[in-house]
Motif scaffolding. Structure first.
Motif, PDB file in Angstrom:
ATOM      1  N   ALA A 131      41.526  87.854 -62.270  1.00  0.00           N
ATOM      2  CA  ALA A 131      41.807  86.695 -63.008  1.00  0.00           C
ATOM      3  C   ALA A 131      42.565  87.094 -64.313  1.00  0.00           C
ATOM      4  O   ALA A 131      43.296  86.439 -64.972  1.00  0.00           O
ATOM      5  CB  ALA A 131      40.342  86.349 -63.572  1.00  0.00           C
ATOM      6  N   THR A 132      42.571  88.617 -64.258  1.00  0.00           N
ATOM      7  CA  THR A 132      43.547  89.179 -65.414  1.00  0.00           C
ATOM      8  C   THR A 132      45.082  88.788 -64.706  1.00  0.00           C
ATOM      9  O   THR A 132      45.279  89.125 -63.562  1.00  0.00           O
ATOM     10  CB  THR A 132      43.163  90.783 -65.695  1.00  0.00           C
ATOM     11  OG1 THR A 132      43.259  91.327 -64.299  1.00  0.00           O
ATOM     12  CG2 THR A 132      41.821  90.894 -66.288  1.00  0.00           C
ATOM     13  N   THR A 133      45.971  88.957 -65.850  1.00  0.00           N
ATOM     14  CA  THR A 133      47.286  88.813 -65.463  1.00  0.00           C
ATOM     15  C   THR A 133      48.008  89.996 -65.902  1.00  0.00           C
ATOM     16  O   THR A 133      49.321  90.085 -65.526  1.00  0.00           O
ATOM     17  CB  THR A 133      48.064  87.348 -65.961  1.00  0.00           C
ATOM     18  OG1 THR A 133      47.815  87.395 -67.365  1.00  0.00           O
ATOM     19  CG2 THR A 133      47.261  86.220 -65.053  1.00  0.00           C
ATOM     20  N   VAL A 134      47.558  90.643 -66.925  1.00  0.00           N
ATOM     21  CA  VAL A 134      47.924  91.874 -67.370  1.00  0.00           C
ATOM     22  C   VAL A 134      47.758  93.072 -66.540  1.00  0.00           C
ATOM     23  O   VAL A 134      46.791  93.221 -66.409  1.00  0.00           O
ATOM     24  CB  VAL A 134      47.669  92.160 -68.964  1.00  0.00           C
ATOM     25  CG1 VAL A 134      48.488  93.311 -69.217  1.00  0.00           C
ATOM     26  CG2 VAL A 134      48.178  91.024 -69.911  1.00  0.00           C
TER      27      VAL A 134
END
Lengths: 557, 557
Positions: free
Chosen positions: A36-39
């Motif tokens: 879910a994280t994009t970084v």
């Protein structure tokens, strides 16, 4: 959990973490497939600095709190809350009212107030709108508060977090995010009257926490600045010479002298002259006598003014009977720019660095490699001062077009006090429960048609809650006796209320005292109607001396 | 104070300030000749954004707190502290232990947890080292805490500030820096058991603050997501459709439908089908009956699972006798990504925006000019939910390589509760003192050789402090009677201890009850030896019902 990483990467990650992670927090490397994280993960602070990003299907990051910060939980939290209560009761006892200011201030409010330490201020990113910074202490926000509300006098206390991008020493209670407990008096009053009460508050606060082996080092900025002047320091150099002297509690005179002469361009004979005077310390009256005996010093106007104020203070310190804690010490300088009069620091034996500090520091730096910063300085620094403060008569004026409100205050360093109390009470802490649960509600039954009485436990527990009694029950529809007793023990409850399969429908409940072995007795059978009353009577019997366990522990009784 | 500025500049400054500055904080423009500051004034947020700097000999800046933040002080602070105490007592009553996590977290911890609201996160500036951000809520830090400490079960509460770069509405308690009071249960337990206790805690907490006219809107993510699925929404669109539905408490269906169709690319017939179902609300059993009556819905596997859980919940809600507060509402969506099961929001009449909200909003924007952001939305928004939460079973797993710990929790919005309590208790607040002073020590005398007994007042007051009694005296060497009585009255003290010029040296003190007019009686003459004992007896007589004024005020008694 580490299995999917090569051991080389792991070792370097763990090395980075090992000194910054507090004892009770397990740091771990996390790989999230959830994505879910994009970084993507930044594998080291250095890499993060460069802002490099690379997309990966699998996210990895270090599971830890930022450098110099930690989670507080469990018994530590109970002790810290008790310290806060002790100090806020102290502040209320002296007429204090409390305030709360934002964690960040407009950046320009903080600018130019902290001398050489300004570089330690945390800035918030410019995301559009105002430029702001995290507060560095509670004093400047207090001065801003006094000025912006046009307050002419107030005794205020404030217990809150402050932020400094400093070298952490976690086990010594020196952190980047830490609490200050401040009491300040603002207003025009007679000379040294609020100042002496602040000193009394400092003593009363420490004694109230069971700390009695402390000294309050005292000095007066007018005397200290007068000494510099009398020794030949130019007016514009006074603050920087003062900040060199401020290091005398950590470094020997030779190091401080070197800083004065080489970094701060003072003639060697000026430094030597200063060196003689800053050695003086003793009771207030003893040091006053020494100063008055020096023709060089007593001829200085600033020193004369400081001396006359210290003479008044000596009287009030007698009235409060706190002379035994006070030590007039001409080497005390306090780093901050804003002090204008009396300054002070409470210290204990734990305040000083270890005797072989410089050796330990060198060793730590050698291990780390020359280029890298040592992550934690706990090994070679002391706890430092446990409370400190002073008079600052011009700070409010910087926010109110020069309309000054004189102020004087004290700041207790809670993390440092905490580390002293924890070391002292290590053994007593074993018996402390982090919960406040008083009663555990359980059901006994079995056989055909036994449903575990969950709804019945809910209804009974609700009666206790509504009567203000702390109560829990097991979050299982059906639960065996052993599990319920285990949970009761973990909860720290003193009493069990038992719903028997036959007894409860007949309007009866059983109350059992816990902590005596579960088979020792059958408990007492009561009418369900009298539950609250019976529980209250039994709980009262548990109180001793009107003081609970944690209060006595924190007071060192 | 404003005289040195041209009135044009001033007017624009004041206009900028007028809506962001809280009622009790006077904002002012400050000019500091001291020039210790080196950063020049940024005359407007827009200018600050561009980062323009210009050196000036004289510094000017706005004396205010950052946008969306405020100072808390005086009686407001007393009320807020009482609200905190009420809630932390509630949490302890239910077996909660408290923790404290840092105000900022590693940025990657927060990334990807908040859906569309991620843009509201405050970042700290990259000053070298780790990238960090201010926490947006207490839930994600809690999940990080559970994962990093490998905790398998905990009931934790946390009362602390969180940060959101949102549109403020200050008088409605919607701020950029605000407190949350969270209680969460982590661990594997039987279905809906901790969930129902959390609902009970919500009711108990609000009733304990004298708020009884609330409803708890309930919904279940599995039912809601099932409805979207059954109506034809693709799996990848579910969260964005859900966040459109989440706006139904602020906007009419037509606006939400438009968002679904135009912004979120849903076919109109899909939106219309959804529109029918999200209108349903009533008691838990009523809405369950409606769902079970719909062939379209009850055929959906996700809905079946949600329905069976809601049936269990209905039983437990009965056991806690809180059905009268519960309202199953299929339009409740909750914006955050991480919820997986039951979700809820407590609302009161003050939660809703004014009936003519959109009209008021348009007016505010027109006044401000199209390009500029409205500074404060208080006029056209409601207080919003006063407590909210839900179940989030996968969040901890995002921090622990997928090892999930199911969680459920509630967050009370203190600023919003505060604004309701303050409005209700406005009249009672007049009688509230922000101080906790109980005794005021004064000296009466005059004539030749009278020195004001300052040291004697110090000694006597010290005796009271040491006995735990809150006491003050005037910070003047010599003070007249009138001034001492005035200060005593301001302090809120109930008793005066008077040192008479003749009486005190004879071992006598006078105790006088305050608040009855200073000439009404002479007070009572006692032996100095019995001071503490006499004062304690007289103070006890002041207590009524075992509850102090502020406790009764906050409970709405």
């Amino acid at each position: 959990m580490f299995s999917r990483y090569s051991s080389g990467i792991l070792r370097s990650l763990i090395r980075t973490m090992s000194t910054t992670v507090p004892e009770n927090a397990a740091a771990s490397v996390v790989a999230t497939a959830a994505a879910a994280t994009t970084v993507p993960k930044e594998s080291s602070p250095a890499q993060a600095k460069q802002g490099k990003k690379s997309k990966k299907a699998e996210q990895q990051f270090l599971l830890k709190t930022p450098k110099g910060t930690k989670d507080w939980s469990d018994k530590d939290m109970v002790v810290r809350e008790a310290v806060f209560k002790s100090l806020s009761d102290l502040f209320k006892r002296h007429g204090g009212v409390t305030i709360d200011t934002p964690v960040f201030e407009l950046r320009e409010i903080l600018t130019g107030k902290y001398g050489e330490d300004s570089k330690l201020i945390y800035n918030l990113e410019d995301q559009g709108g105002e430029l702001t910074s995290l507060r560095y202490d509670l004093t400047v926000p207090f001065a801003r508060f006094v000025a912006s509300n046009s307050i002419s006098n107030i005794k205020r206390f404030h217990i809150a977090k402050v932020y400094r991008r400093d070298q952490p020493a976690m086990t010594k209670g020196r952190m980047r995010e830490f609490y200050q407990c401040d009491f300040d008096v603002a207003g025009n009053y007679d000379t040294m009257v609020p100042d002496s009460e602040i000193l009394n508050i400092t003593c009363e606060g420490l004694v109230g926490l069971g700390i009695t082996d402390f000294k309050i080092k005292l000095n007066h900025r007018k005397i200290l600045d007068g000494i510099f002047e009398a020794c030949g320091v130019k007016e514009e150099d006074v603050r920087k010479v003062s900040s060199a002297v401020d290091k005398l509690d950590k470094s020997p005179w030779e190091v401080v002298k070197k800083e004065m002469v080489i970094e701060k361009n003072q003639p060697e004979e000026v430094a030597d002259r200063i060196g003689e005077f800053v050695k003086w310390n003793g009771t207030i009256r003893e040091v006053l006598a020494l100063i008055k005996g020096s023709e060089l010093l007593i001829a200085n106007a600033s020193i004369q003014q400081g001396v006359s104020e210290m003479e008044i203070l000596a009287d009030y310190v007698d009235a409060f009977d706190i002379n035994k804690y006070a030590r007039f010490d001409l080497s005390l300088a306090r780093g901050l720019d804003y002090y204008t009069g009396l300054i002070y620091e409470a210290v204990t034996e734990a305040s000083a660095p270890p005797a072989n500090a410089s050796e330990l520091k060198e060793k730590a730096q050698k291990e780390k490699g020359k280029s890298a910063e040592v992550e934690d300085a706990s090994e070679y620094v002391g706890v430092g001062s446990i409370a400190a403060g002073g008079r600052y008569d011009n700070l409010v004026g910087m926010f109110s077009n020069g309309k000054s409100i004189p102020c004087v205050g004290i700041s207790f360093g809670v993390e440092r006090l905490f580390s002293i109390i924890k070391a002292r009470a290590a053994k007593d802490l074993e018996n402390l429960s982090a919960n406040h649960t008083e009663v555990y509600v359980m059901a006994f039954g079995g056989g055909e048609g036994w449903n575990g009485f969950l709804k019945e436990r809910m209804t009974v527990t609700k009666k206790l809650w509504d009567a203000g009694i702390n109560a829990e029950y097991l979050y299982k529809a059906k639960a065996n006796i052993r599990k319920q007793f285990d949970s009761a023990e973990k909860s720290g409850a003193k009493l069990a209320v038992i719903l028997g399969k036959e007894e409860y429908p007949a309007g009866k409940l059983r109350i059992k005292v816990l902590g005596q072995g579960q088979d020792s007795d059958e408990g007492e059978l009561i009418d369900s109607e009298t539950l609250v009353e019976s529980i209250k009577t039994k709980l009262d019997a548990h109180n001793v001396d009107g003081l609970d366990y944690i209060t006595r522990l924190v007071r060192g009784l």
